[in-house]
Design an enzyme around this catalytic site. Sequence first.
Site, PDB file in Angstrom:
ATOM      1  N   ARG A   1       0.845  -1.201   0.000  1.00  0.00           N
ATOM      2  CA  ARG A   1       0.000   0.000   0.000  1.00  0.00           C
ATOM      3  C   ARG A   1       0.881   1.252   0.000  1.00  0.00           C
ATOM      4  O   ARG A   1       0.620   2.216  -0.721  1.00  0.00           O
ATOM      5  CB  ARG A   1      -0.937  -0.005   1.221  1.00  0.00           C
ATOM      6  CG  ARG A   1      -2.065  -1.026   1.114  1.00  0.00           C
ATOM      7  CD  ARG A   1      -3.071  -0.872   2.250  1.00  0.00           C
ATOM      8  NE  ARG A   1      -2.586  -1.384   3.524  1.00  0.00           N
ATOM      9  CZ  ARG A   1      -2.864  -2.603   4.003  1.00  0.00           C
ATOM     10  NH1 ARG A   1      -3.612  -3.432   3.306  1.00  0.00           N
ATOM     11  NH2 ARG A   1      -2.401  -2.986   5.178  1.00  0.00           N
TER      12      ARG A   1
ATOM     13  N   ASP B   1      -6.354  -7.096  -6.239  1.00  0.00           N
ATOM     14  CA  ASP B   1      -5.945  -7.864  -5.050  1.00  0.00           C
ATOM     15  C   ASP B   1      -7.064  -8.830  -4.656  1.00  0.00           C
ATOM     16  O   ASP B   1      -7.715  -8.670  -3.630  1.00  0.00           O
ATOM     17  CB  ASP B   1      -5.633  -6.890  -3.894  1.00  0.00           C
ATOM     18  CG  ASP B   1      -5.101  -7.614  -2.669  1.00  0.00           C
ATOM     19  OD1 ASP B   1      -4.606  -8.749  -2.803  1.00  0.00           O
ATOM     20  OD2 ASP B   1      -5.194  -7.045  -1.561  1.00  0.00           O
TER      21      ASP B   1
ATOM     22  N   CYS C   1      -2.811 -14.297  -3.662  1.00  0.00           N
ATOM     23  CA  CYS C   1      -2.477 -14.790  -2.312  1.00  0.00           C
ATOM     24  C   CYS C   1      -2.726 -16.292  -2.232  1.00  0.00           C
ATOM     25  O   CYS C   1      -2.899 -16.840  -1.157  1.00  0.00           O
ATOM     26  CB  CYS C   1      -3.253 -14.031  -1.242  1.00  0.00           C
ATOM     27  SG  CYS C   1      -5.034 -14.166  -1.405  1.00  0.00           S
TER      28      CYS C   1
HETATM   29  N1  SAH Z   1      -6.790  -5.102  -0.953  1.00  0.00           N
HETATM   30  C1  SAH Z   1      -7.412  -5.274   0.334  1.00  0.00           C
HETATM   31  C2  SAH Z   1      -7.697  -6.733   0.675  1.00  0.00           C
HETATM   32  C3  SAH Z   1      -8.547  -7.475  -0.343  1.00  0.00           C
HETATM   33  S1  SAH Z   1      -9.319  -8.894   0.291  1.00  0.00           S
HETATM   34  C4  SAH Z   1      -6.561  -4.580   1.395  1.00  0.00           C
HETATM   35  O1  SAH Z   1      -5.434  -4.151   1.115  1.00  0.00           O
HETATM   36  O2  SAH Z   1      -7.027  -4.462   2.532  1.00  0.00           O
HETATM   37  C5  SAH Z   1     -10.350  -9.427  -1.001  1.00  0.00           C
HETATM   38  C6  SAH Z   1     -11.675  -8.677  -1.110  1.00  0.00           C
HETATM   39  O3  SAH Z   1     -12.320  -9.161  -2.305  1.00  0.00           O
HETATM   40  C7  SAH Z   1     -12.686  -8.868  -0.007  1.00  0.00           C
HETATM   41  O4  SAH Z   1     -13.012  -7.609   0.536  1.00  0.00           O
HETATM   42  C8  SAH Z   1     -13.940  -9.490  -0.667  1.00  0.00           C
HETATM   43  O5  SAH Z   1     -15.150  -8.926  -0.177  1.00  0.00           O
HETATM   44  C9  SAH Z   1     -13.731  -9.096  -2.102  1.00  0.00           C
HETATM   45  N2  SAH Z   1     -14.320  -9.976  -3.132  1.00  0.00           N
HETATM   46  C10 SAH Z   1     -14.304 -11.333  -3.194  1.00  0.00           C
HETATM   47  N3  SAH Z   1     -14.821 -11.768  -4.354  1.00  0.00           N
HETATM   48  C11 SAH Z   1     -15.182 -10.658  -5.063  1.00  0.00           C
HETATM   49  C12 SAH Z   1     -15.751 -10.445  -6.355  1.00  0.00           C
HETATM   50  N4  SAH Z   1     -16.044 -11.473  -7.155  1.00  0.00           N
HETATM   51  N5  SAH Z   1     -15.954  -9.186  -6.761  1.00  0.00           N
HETATM   52  C13 SAH Z   1     -15.662  -8.140  -5.950  1.00  0.00           C
HETATM   53  N6  SAH Z   1     -15.086  -8.285  -4.738  1.00  0.00           N
HETATM   54  C14 SAH Z   1     -14.866  -9.524  -4.288  1.00  0.00           C
END
Ligand code: SAH
Length: 393
Positions: free
Chosen positions: A206, A297, A337
């Site tokens: 970040r 992500d 991940c």
């Molecule tokens: N980048 C964030 C962490 C991401 S975690 C950080 O730095 O804090 C992954 C996220 O993807 C979660 O919030 C989940 O709600 C979302 N997610 C999962 N599947 C998804 C989809 N198909 N479309 C949109 N969001 C999704």
Amino acid sequence: MKAIRLREGKERSLLRHHPWVFAGSVEKGKADAGETVRVEAHDGRFLAWGAYSPESQIRVRAWSFDVAERIDAAFFARRVQAAVAMRTRLGLDTNGVRLVHGETDGLPGLIVDRYDDILSAQFLFAGTERWKQAIADALLSTTGCTRLYERSDTHAREQEGLPPSTGWLRGDGSTTATLHEHGIRLTVDVAEGHKTGYYLDQRENRALFARLVKQFGAKSVLNCYSYTGGFSVAALAGGATEVVSVDSSGPALAHASAHVALNGFEPARHSVLDADVNGTLRQMLAEGRRFDAIVLDPPKFAPNAASADRASRAYKDINRLGLMLLNPGGLLLTFSCSGGISADLFHKIVAGAGMDAGVDAYLLQRLEAASDHPTTLYFPEGEYLKGLALLRR
Ligand code: SAH
């Protein structure tokens, strides 16, 4: 002390200090869930002390390869102290730190994050479950914290045949903490947040994103799978003027908007989209929208090697769309991940996505989890988060 005898040839990974014994490697021996066992080779030679897990594919996880070591409360105190001391030496400028990272800290199945004065922990296998109270005591006495919240509500725990378990293990009160990282403030709710509350592993990425947005003068930013908007706030800090957070969780997006306000950024510079990322990327492409910087992500598409194929196609698809949505000279930070996707494979997948998109990019930097989520020489599975920082040509 019960003994677990391995099949001939199956001692090799323990001899290399890899801590897992798979069910198929066991020749004979049984114990109760979490019970300490002596793991021995086919010929009776000592290999490790470990904890037995009757319902798991990983039947034993090793605590120690030292025959003289006693597995007792003092052992867990030593391991916890060593893990915390390593983080202290890292000298991280934040109050949100991963203190214990499972196998890589010699504490298989134990995850502990510190969010200001709250500890949040996952006890993910029978061994850590069995020693929970001793571990809790060690965590409090080592850190000086008085509050420990349990978030043992993961799929990994189900696979161990353990029921979910959440709530205060020590102390009580508000489950919310305020973090600072690289000049940004974030709130975390250890009861409601994902995993133990937040994704501390992306902290350095970040911060890097904020620097790159500034350096390359990115103004319009698309943050996909934004969760509570960590990368969105970073983009605003880097000078972006139009940031879109996309996530399929409404509460996470509300939290992202609150983070924008908490950090004093103009709310008009940030918008949220409660939608599926893949569909959103397609729609934006069709509408001719373009961005100066994009973050991808996603959640774990491949929890294991068996699902790597399907996951590879899913990663390729979003990366192809992401690259096509970038303005020339634009930035892409893209992550996986998934334990089942190696850094090498991920690079190949993104290269394939670039081919399909007809887009080339400079590889600015390879990305990984922050240093408080370490890997070790002997445990390659610890290397789960990988990413690329790309600059479209
Ligand atoms: N980048 C964030 C962490 C991401 S975690 C950080 O730095 O804090 C992954 C996220 O993807 C979660 O919030 C989940 O709600 C979302 N997610 C999962 N599947 C998804 C989809 N198909 N479309 C949109 N969001 C999704």
